[in-house]
Design a protein around this motif. Structure first.
Motif, PDB file in Angstrom:
ATOM      1  N   UNK A  62      33.814  63.213 -23.783  1.00  0.00           N
ATOM      2  CA  UNK A  62      32.618  63.560 -23.010  1.00  0.00           C
ATOM      3  C   UNK A  62      31.524  62.511 -23.133  1.00  0.00           C
ATOM      4  N   UNK A  63      31.521  61.784 -24.253  1.00  0.00           N
ATOM      5  CA  UNK A  63      30.493  60.772 -24.431  1.00  0.00           C
ATOM      6  C   UNK A  63      30.897  59.407 -23.921  1.00  0.00           C
ATOM      7  N   UNK A  64      32.010  59.334 -23.181  1.00  0.00           N
ATOM      8  CA  UNK A  64      32.465  58.056 -22.652  1.00  0.00           C
ATOM      9  C   UNK A  64      31.547  57.601 -21.537  1.00  0.00           C
ATOM     10  N   UNK A  65      31.481  56.287 -21.345  1.00  0.00           N
ATOM     11  CA  UNK A  65      30.605  55.721 -20.315  1.00  0.00           C
ATOM     12  C   UNK A  65      31.217  55.788 -18.931  1.00  0.00           C
ATOM     13  N   UNK A  66      32.484  56.153 -18.839  1.00  0.00           N
ATOM     14  CA  UNK A  66      33.155  56.208 -17.540  1.00  0.00           C
ATOM     15  C   UNK A  66      32.565  57.335 -16.695  1.00  0.00           C
ATOM     16  N   UNK A  67      32.231  57.034 -15.424  1.00  0.00           N
ATOM     17  CA  UNK A  67      31.721  58.059 -14.519  1.00  0.00           C
ATOM     18  C   UNK A  67      32.135  57.709 -13.099  1.00  0.00           C
ATOM     19  N   UNK A  68      31.825  58.621 -12.194  1.00  0.00           N
ATOM     20  CA  UNK A  68      32.263  58.429 -10.813  1.00  0.00           C
ATOM     21  C   UNK A  68      31.605  57.223 -10.158  1.00  0.00           C
ATOM     22  N   UNK A  69      30.401  56.858 -10.625  1.00  0.00           N
ATOM     23  CA  UNK A  69      29.752  55.697 -10.041  1.00  0.00           C
ATOM     24  C   UNK A  69      30.487  54.417 -10.445  1.00  0.00           C
ATOM     25  N   UNK A  70      31.164  54.487 -11.575  1.00  0.00           N
ATOM     26  CA  UNK A  70      31.932  53.319 -12.030  1.00  0.00           C
ATOM     27  C   UNK A  70      33.411  53.690 -12.016  1.00  0.00           C
ATOM     28  N   UNK A  71      33.867  54.041 -10.812  1.00  0.00           N
ATOM     29  CA  UNK A  71      35.215  54.587 -10.694  1.00  0.00           C
ATOM     30  C   UNK A  71      36.244  53.530 -10.350  1.00  0.00           C
ATOM     31  N   UNK A  72      35.916  52.282 -10.400  1.00  0.00           N
ATOM     32  CA  UNK A  72      36.872  51.255 -10.054  1.00  0.00           C
ATOM     33  C   UNK A  72      38.095  51.355 -10.965  1.00  0.00           C
ATOM     34  N   UNK A  73      39.223  51.407 -10.333  1.00  0.00           N
ATOM     35  CA  UNK A  73      40.467  51.406 -11.110  1.00  0.00           C
ATOM     36  C   UNK A  73      40.914  52.764 -11.567  1.00  0.00           C
ATOM     37  N   UNK A  74      40.311  53.839 -11.056  1.00  0.00           N
ATOM     38  CA  UNK A  74      40.778  55.155 -11.478  1.00  0.00           C
ATOM     39  C   UNK A  74      42.217  55.418 -11.039  1.00  0.00           C
ATOM     40  N   UNK A  75      42.562  54.848  -9.889  1.00  0.00           N
ATOM     41  CA  UNK A  75      43.927  55.045  -9.416  1.00  0.00           C
ATOM     42  C   UNK A  75      44.939  54.292 -10.271  1.00  0.00           C
ATOM     43  N   UNK A  76      44.461  53.432 -11.167  1.00  0.00           N
ATOM     44  CA  UNK A  76      45.351  52.708 -12.058  1.00  0.00           C
ATOM     45  C   UNK A  76      45.474  53.409 -13.410  1.00  0.00           C
ATOM     46  N   UNK A  77      44.691  54.449 -13.644  1.00  0.00           N
ATOM     47  CA  UNK A  77      44.662  55.111 -14.942  1.00  0.00           C
ATOM     48  C   UNK A  77      45.863  56.047 -15.100  1.00  0.00           C
TER      49      UNK A  77
END
Length: 1715
Positions: A1677-1692
């Motif tokens: 929950x404390x990760x910096x990843x968010x929807x505004x920085x969603x680049x590469x989510x399809x690679x996760x």
């Protein structure tokens, strides 16, 4: 040592090892002999015997001297034991010379140490000494009397059993020693030419075909001074069974006797020369390694002898003495192995300019395989002395036959760097592959291979990789695969993406070659290769064909049950159906195998198959398969398998990779005989129109831009068409050929009619006119296999085989075209020319094989020698004239003037004795002495000149009764029950020749009925063409063929030239009448009508429609019941048949048996009138018909013809099943009553005359006339063959008719006025129970005896073949001259088969079909005959149509190209990508959306080239827009671009056809959309319709390649986003976030979707949603990843699957949009 079997304790035993006291000389008499032959009595044998006196002295601590006195060598060739040995004085002198000095040996406690002999002593003499000393090798255990151990001897270290009997009272002891020569720790053996034969180390030892044992007995006498050996005997027996038969073996027996003669005080004189250490008792091989098992050649001056032999060989070849030439060729090979490089060079200078000598010389040099001959070839290629063709022919043979050693490998490495070889790609390929094979043979006997040998291959791989040279990488991998060394594994892994990320960019063919290169490595390190191939197989990211090849390699490592079950379990979740289908079928093929080497693997696969789903067995032809055919005889320990690996690609409709191989098994060894691989890539691209500039069109740019909006979408990489062929012989790849795009397109351009093909045709024609003349020869040694083991006597026992072949041809061909071709040549000019051809071609082929069992040394040979030869010789000499304008062909050839042996096979076995000192005094005895073989020729009293007149000699007693029953002229002759001669002759006096098949045999099969005894003796079979004496000499034989309108006149001209007077008085005025008289047609029909009139039955009425196969096509319908429906013959069937013909269905009583119930059911078939041909009426009792038949066995079902509509015709179902069916006889007679001759109304379409032209008489021969009658609803062909000699009444009549769309009839009659013999056939379609079916029926009222004999022979094999193929059988009687085959389609992929023969019924259910037929149970068969042959033509067309890909949309139901059906409700006003071209060409795009006015209405948008086509519904009418302009729907629209497009109205909608783009047809009617695409678009589409790749498990692929969890997510992923201001679609896809807790501690985490979800655009709210399953990637929950920085989510990675709402409709307020 092995533990003893028995232990005796008690008093201490004396030392029983022989002791020779110092100062004494012990005298022994020695005799050793060896014999070869068959164990049967009264058969000859061959052998040698050595007798001598031995003197043994003990000179020091362990040193002893051995002096051999009075040696005598005798030869044996005769009948054992009556005939005596024959002394060989000269050979004795040679042996005595090498025994003149004493030998020294070390002897301690009964064991022989080192042996010392003079330096110049021949190896043969030293081995004879080893044989003598081997008798003194004793290993005594003082504490045991019975024990076993591994003892060293002349044969090596082998298992030995001792039994000691100690007679202490008399101070005597007897020692018995036996050796098992099949159980050796280190056996002395030499194999030559067997590097590619793989033994089975785990197979049963008892099954070996070579067994050997030695039994020795020692008599000892002992006292206080020590033990003295008084006598010793030894007997060694080798049993060789070539066919692994218990009683069919040849025997080699060696015996030794050593007896004490006396003891003297005189010491042995010390050797005069220094003695050299020659090693231990272990046998040393000598010159026999280079000596082939052919007649001895005394080599004095090898250079001179080679020159003379070459001259004699060429002379023999010129004289046609092929057998002598073959023997001289083997001598040349033998001599070439001992000449020096300078001598070879001088011979080359002498003979290279004469091509008659050049071919023989180069072939012998290649087969010699010596270092100097190998180096000579390299120098000649380097100096450009050999042409490219010569080099390509000699290099594979040279690398195959060369003996691999350090010297030859060094020479081979220079081939790799030779500039002249590097310039020619084919030479480079052959050399590298050959070098790899040499390394494999050299390293076969060692566990580690020197790295310097593999380095050139590794360097090639490195260099090719650095240059991105695909062909170089393929060559390196194939050469490394030929070498097959574990040290290359690391290099290979660099080409596999599973182990090297850099390899992912390499082509799939490189991945495939890398996996295949592991196959031979698996023989040395199976565990490592198994591990690698299993990882590759499990890697889902690799192409399917790479994984399938890994499956093949994995199974070749013979994995254990855990590995096989792991593979099976992975198939349960395998996403690629191609891989699953291939692996499953491979397991099934292995499971049914019976090969001993594969027993464990077969058992494991049998278990694995049961774990897998049966659905894999029901996959159609689009999926990869393994075809397996094989047989193994456990009795003879031999077998063979043929496998075909069919590997489909997602981008192909048919297999893209095909590998076929044949593997043989013999005596627990295996050998890959031949393997051919064919790989294709993008070949379907070549069948479509080329050179269309798709990249320049607007659609290409539109699709490029569209790809930016579809997240993750990528176009497929381009692939150039490619065909690659690999050839492997004996497991070694010898060559591969690549045909790339340019080569393929050039070939296809010439075949498909490009404007540039005319000059090519003209050049070909001009080259043909120049003709050809010359002689060609291709001599070669096919193989040399040798297995050599020592015998106790000290001479080698060899099993050797060598074979040669010679193919040669002499040709003189000239072609002349009149008039000559003009400068502005057009192919149509050929149709106006006359072509004269003169040809004289004489091809020959000869094959000679020599097999030997016996002694083969440089001094003498003795043993059995088997010779087999095959020869084929023919002459084709003719003159031909082709008149293209007149449609006439005339061929003239000379008659047979002398006897010609067309083909012959001969074999014979001898016992031979030869020695070097008396080369000319060869002793050769036939293994079976010749007896008088009576040649019986049954000459009939009257000579017959009609065709089919066969003469037959005696039939021997060994021929089965089935043969003898087939001929009344059969006799047998026998001389002591072992010989016979059999001759068949077919005499054609009209042409002055006869063809004879002669069989002769004189074997020992009367002694034992084994294959070996059947081969031992003399066998001969030959086909001979002989001239026949005629009244007048024949000048020539002519064949003239005339087509077209002049065919009739050609027959009349022939008749007129024969008898002009008859023509003048002829009453016939028209051509048809003349032809009728010339052909004798009137007589044929007159006899037929008279015969039929006599047979007419009184009780037959006009209403009866019972007919037979001889029915006239225009007569009543034919009987179409299955000829025998399983019921036993009885009178009740005939009574039923009589009653049913005139009664109603319900008026008769039926019996309650299976047969009568069948008849009862059959009586209720139809109720409609026989005159009703509307096709709309149905049988009112069909349901009862199907219901009752459903309970019967399949062989009792009835066949109901499609055109049967007469209610009285059900009588046939019972009547024809009886063996004495009267209906068939009645039908035949009716058929003959009104025959129709097409010549009454049609002119002949073709006439052919075959005649012999005599000097003083009229021509004799035959003439053929062909008539055709083609009508819209039926066709007919008739052929008449008659003699052009007036008095002859022999004729042949063939008649074939297409009755209607459901039935074809054919008949053949021949003999005197066509009445002697008759055969008829019928093919009909209809129903078999409830299934559509086809019936083929054959009747033969009377056929010649030879046909009956052949059929009876075939019939004897049929039950066994049916059992092997899995068919069921039932013995039951049927019509005695009728056979029926019924094939019923029970589903699109299965059928039932019933074959009914006179005494046997063969049947099976649910047989898998290779291709689907679009039909199934309950499919009705039309009863109305269509106006064409639709029932037969539709079968092929329906199969082709069923192969094409269809995608359809109707309401919410979508069916993809792969046949997957799902429901998806489209959001309104949003375009979806239905299908688009995803290749690099981006040719078309089809989009679809649901209209907001109605949920049932859809609109489509099609982009093709520069066209944008819109089809939609407005005001209830279908509208069409092209490029935004309204177009009428009732007018045909055609585009004017390079690629055509056609839009037209069809039914209630519009159709669009654009085949050049890949769209065969698109149909739209407002509610339904159907699209069919071309074959060559397979695997190149994407969108909602799928990829058309047959991978149904991966159907829901999103644009990114991600596999959607459900149909809704899949459909929404192909929505095309629009501008929210200007577009009607207010939906777009975006990533979403959810909150989750994990673990026991409920740790909070935030999860982001790995694929976007459909949502309304900003400013709009969801009016309707639907739940979809989406994969999520979760982070703390404390990760910096968010929807505004969603680049590469399809690679996760996907961590969790959750259901979220997807928007399908939006509510949008008025939005301010920029103007």
């Amino acid at each position: 040592m092995h533990p003893s079997l028995s232990s005796h304790t008690g008093a201490q035993k004396r030392d029983l090892e022989p002791v020779f006291h110092i100062g004494k000389t012990y005298l022994y008499g020695y005799e050793g002999f060896i014999l070869h032959g068959l164990p049967d009595k009264d058969l000859p044998a061959a052998g040698v015997r050595l007798t001598c006196t031995l003197e043994i002295s003990h000179v020091s601590h362990s040193d002893h001297l051995l002096q051999i006195q009075s040696p005598k060598l005798d030869e044996y060739n005769g009948f054992w034991p009556t005939d005596p040995f024959a002394p060989s004085s000269k050979l004795t002198e040679t042996i005595a010379a090498c025994f003149s000095q004493a030998f020294k040996f070390e002897y301690t406690e009964g064991r022989i140490g080192s042996i010392f002999a003079p330096e110049d002593c021949p190896i043969l003499c030293i081995n004879l000494v080893r044989g003598i000393l081997n008798m003194m090798q004793i290993t005594i255990k003082k504490s045991q009397n019975v024990y076993e151990l591994q003892e060293a001897g002349i044969e090596g270290i082998c298992q030995t059993r001792y039994v000691i009997e100690d007679d202490s009272k008399n101070n005597h002891a007897t020692i018995s020693k036996s050796k098992d020569l099949t159980d050796c720790q280190d056996k002395v053996v030499k194999n030559i030419g067997m590097a590619y034969i793989r033994p089975c180390p785990t197979c049963n030892l008892k099954a070996r075909n070579i067994k050997g044992t030695v039994l020795s007995t020692y008599k000892m006498k002992y006292d206080d001074s020590g033990t003295l050996m008084t006598s010793a005997t030894s007997k060694q027996v080798y049993e060789i069974s070539p066919f692994n038969e218990p009683s069919g073996e040849a025997v080699t027996e060696a015996r030794q006797e050593l007896s004490l003669v006396g003891i003297k005080r005189t010491p042995i004189s010390a050797p005069k020369t220094q003695l050299q250490n020659q090693g231990s008792l272990r046998y040393h091989f000598s010159g026999e390694i280079l000596r082939m098992p052919i007649p001895l050649v005394r080599i004095k001056n090898a250079h001179l002898q080679l020159t003379e032999t070459l001259k004699q060989l060429v002379q023999n070849d010129k004289e046609g003495a092929t057998k002598e030439a073959s023997a001289k060729f083997l001598q040349m090979i033998q001599l070439s192995r001992v000449v020096t490089l300078d001598q070879i060079e001088s011979l080359w200078v002498q003979f290279a300019s004469d091509f008659t000598y050049r071919h023989w010389f180069l072939s012998a040099i290649c087969a010699a395989g010596a270092t100097d001959t190998f180096r000579f070839l390299k120098e000649k290629i380097h100096d450009k002395k050999l042409s490219n063709w010569e080099a390509a022919a000699t290099l594979p043979l040279a690398f195959h036959f060369v003996t691999p050693n350090k010297e030859t490998l060094e020479v081979a490495s220079t081939f790799l760097t030779c500039p002249e070889i590097q310039k020619v790609p084919m030479h480079r390929i052959i050399v590298y592959l050959g070098y790899g094979s040499m390394v494999n043979k050299y390293c076969a006997q060692t566990s580690l291979c020197p790295n310097e040998l593999l380095q050139p291959l590794h360097d090639l791989a490195t260099e090719a990789t650095s240059k991105s040279d695909t062909k170089g990488m393929a060559l390196a991998l194939k050469a490394i695969g030929n070498a097959g060394q574990p040290a290359s594994i690391k290099r290979i892994l660099k080409f596999l993406p599973t182990f090297s990320g850099a390899a992912a960019s390499l082509p799939n063919r490189i991945h495939t070659d890398a996996v295949l290169s592991l196959r031979k490595i698996a023989r040395k390190n199976p565990a490592k290769v198994r591990e690698i191939s299993l990882q590759v197989f499990m890697d889902n990211t690799l192409a399917p064909n790479v994984r399938m090849v890994a499956c093949v390699v994995l199974f070749e490592t013979k994995p254990a049950l855990p590995t096989v079950t792991a593979m099976a379990s992975s198939l349960l979740t395998e996403p690629s159906l191609q891989v699953a289908s291939f692996t499953y079928s491979h397991m099934k093929a292995l499971a049914v195998g019976r090969i001993p080497q594969l027993y464990k693997l077969s058992a494991a696969c049998n278990i694995a198959v049961k774990l897998l789903s049966p659905r894999l067995d029901r996959l159609n032809f689009r999926y990869s398969k393994v075809i397996h055919v094989g047989h193994y005889s456990s009795e003879y320990q031999a077998g063979a398998i043929w496998r075909v690996y069919l590997m489909n690609s997602p981008k192909t409709m048919f297999p893209s990779d095909i590998i076929t191989k044949i593997r043989g098994y013999y005596a627990n060894t295996a050998m890959d005989i031949v393997e051919v691989a064919l790989r294709s890539q993008s070949l379907l691209e070549l069948i479509r129109k080329q050179s269309i500039p798709f990249a320049e069109y607007d659609t290409h740019r539109t699709l490029k831009a569209l790809g930016q909006t579809l997240l993750g979408w990528k176009e497929l990489p381009p692939e150039d068409p490619l065909v690659s062929t690999d050839v492997r012989i004996l497991g070694q790849e010898i060559a591969f050929f690549d045909f790339d795009k340019d080569a393929i397109q050039q070939t296809m351009t010439g075949l498909t009619g490009s404007p540039n093909w005319q000059p090519v045709v003209k050049k070909v024609v001009e080259e043909a006119q120049r003709g050809t003349s010359g002689q060609w020869r291709l001599p070669a040694m096919v193989g040399e296999l040798r297995h050599i083991v020592p015998t106790v006597v000290g001479v080698p026992l060899e099993l050797g085989l060598c074979s040669t072949t010679l193919a040669q041809a002499a040709a003189n061909v000239g072609i002349q075209i009149i008039p000559p071709l003009s400068e502005n040549f057009r192919p149509s000019q050929l149709l106006e020319t006359n072509v004269d051809i003169h040809a004289d071609i004489k091809p020959k082929a000869y094959f000679h094989m020599i097999a030997m069992m016996g002694i083969n040394t440089q001094y003498f040979q003795s043993g059995l020698e088997f010779h087999a030869e095959f020869s084929a010789n023919t002459t084709m000499k003719f003159d031909a004239r082709i008149n293209m304008k007149e449609k006439n062909l005339k061929i003239e050839t000379p008659p047979c003037h002398q006897e010609v042996e067309l083909a012959a096979v001969r074999s014979e076995v001898y016992v031979i004795s030869r020695n070097m000192e008396e080369v000319d005094s060869e002793k050769k005895t036939r293994l079976l002495p010749k007896g008088e073989v009576p040649i019986v020729s049954d000459q009939p009293s009257e000579s017959s000149s009609r065709p089919g007149s066969w003469k037959q000699s005696d039939i021997p007693s060994v021929i089965s009764k089935g043969y003898q029953q087939g001929s009344e002229e059969a006799h047998h002759c026998s001389v002591r029950g072992r010989s016979y001669t059999r001759t068949f002759c077919k005499k054609l006096e009209s042409f002055g020749c006869s063809a004879c098949l002669s069989l002769k045999s004189q074997t020992s099969a009367f002694l034992r009925n084994t294959f070996l005894h059947k081969l031992v003796g003399e066998l001969e079979g030959k086909i001979v063409l002989k001239p026949v004496h005629t009244d007048a000499d024949i000048d020539k034989i002519e064949l003239e063929i005339q087509t077209g309108s002049k065919a009739a006149s050609k027959i009349i001209d022939v008749e007129s030239s024969r008898s002009k007077e008859e023509e003048e008085i002829s009453p016939y005025k028209d051509i048809q009448a003349k032809l009728k008289k010339i052909l004798g047609i009137e007589k044929v029909f007159q006899v037929a009508n008279k015969t039929q009139h006599r047979r007419r039955r009184v009780h037959r009425t006009e209403k009866s429609s019972v007919t037979g196969l001889w029915a006239e096509p225009r007569a009543a319908h034919l009987s179409s019941s299955a000829s025998s429906d399983g019921r036993e013959p009885g009178n009740e069937h005939r009574r039923d048949a009589t009653r049913q013909s005139g009664k109603k269905h319900g008026s008769r009583k039926s019996r309650r048996s299976s047969s009568s119930s069948s008849s009862s059911a059959s009586s209720k078939i139809c109720s409609s009138s026989g005159e009703d041909h509307s096709g709309d009426r149905h049988c009112r009792a069909d349901s009862e018909y199907f219901t009752q038949q459903a309970n019967l066995p399949v062989y009792q079902f009835w066949f109901k013809p499609a055109d049967e509509q007469d209610p009285g015709r059900e009588v046939l179902n019972s009547s024809i099943s009886s063996s004495s069916s009267s209906a068939t006889d009645e039908g035949i007679s009716r058929a003959m009553s009104q025959p129709k001759f097409l010549g009454d109304s049609k002119a002949p379409a073709l006439a052919a005359i075959l005649r012999a032209v005599h000097r003083a008489q009229q021509p004799t021969g035959f003439q053929l006339v062909l008539y055709t009658d083609t009508q819209p609803n039926r066709s007919r062909v008739q052929v008449f063959v008659t003699s052009i000699t007036g008095p002859s009444r022999w004729k042949l009549w063939a008649d074939a008719s297409v009755i209607n769309s459901h039935k074809i009839l054919g008949s053949l009659k021949w003999g005197k006025d066509c009445q002697d013999y008759q055969i008829a056939a019928q093919i009909a379609t209809g129903q078999f129970a409830a299934y559509p079916a086809m019936q083929m029926k054959l009747e033969w009222p009377k056929v010649p005896s030879i046909i009956r004999t052949t059929a009876r022979w075939f019939y004897s094999f049929l039950p066994g073949a049916a059992y092997v193929l899995g068919f069921s059988q039932r013995q039951q009687r049927g019509p005695s001259h009728q056979a029926t085959l019924v094939m019923a389609l029970t589903s699109p992929r299965t059928c039932n088969v019933v074959l009914k023969l006179p005494e046997l019924t063969i049947y099976d259910r649910a047989i898998r079909l290779p291709l689907p037929f679009p039909s199934g149970p309950g499919t009705s068969t039309p009863t109305l005959p269509s106006p064409d042959w639709s029932a037969f033509s539709q079968a092929a067309l329906s199969v082709i149509e069923n192969l094409k890909a269809y995608c359809s949309v109707f309401q919410n139901t979508i069916t993809t190209f792969n046949g997957v059906q799902f429901n998806y409700s489209m959001p309104a006003n949003c375009y979806h990508v239905l299908v688009q071209d995803c290749s690099s060409e981006l040719k078309f795009l089809v989009m679809m959306k649901r209209l907001e006015e109605s949920a049932d209405l859809i609109a489509i948008n099609v982009r093709l080239a520069s066209h944008e086509v819109d089809m939609y519904v407005s005001n209830g009418l279908i509208q069409l827009k092209i490029n935004g302009v309204q177009a009428p729907t009732d007018i045909l629209y055609t585009s004017n671009s390079d690629a055509s497009m056609l839009i037209s109205s069809e039914k209630e909608g519009l159709s669009l056809k654009a085949p050049d783009y890949g769209i065969e047809k698109l149909y739209y009617d407002g509610r339904r959309l159907e699209i069919r695409i071309a074959f060559w678009m397979a695997g190149k589409t994407c969108g909602i319709c799928g990829k058309y790749d047959a991978e149904k498990e991966r159907e829901y692929q999103m644009p990114s390649g991600y596999l959607a969890k459900d149909a809704v997510s899949f459909g929404q992923s192909w929505i095309i986003s629009e501008d929210p201001c200007t577009g009607a679609c207010k939906l777009h896809r975006k990533f979403v976030k959810i909150e989750k807790t994990f673990g026991f501690e409920k740790v909070a985490a935030k999860c982001f979707s790995v694929e976007p979800v459909l949502h309304c655009v900003e400013g709009c709210s969801a009016a309707r949603t639907v739940p979809v399953s989406v994969g999520f990637h979760c982070v703390p929950d404390d990760s910096a990843l968010n929807l505004e920085r969603q680049m590469g989510l399809d690679q996760k990675s996907e961590d969790v699957v959750s259901t979220v709402p997807a928007h399908t409709a939006c509510s949008c307020p008025q939005q301010p949009c920029p103007a």
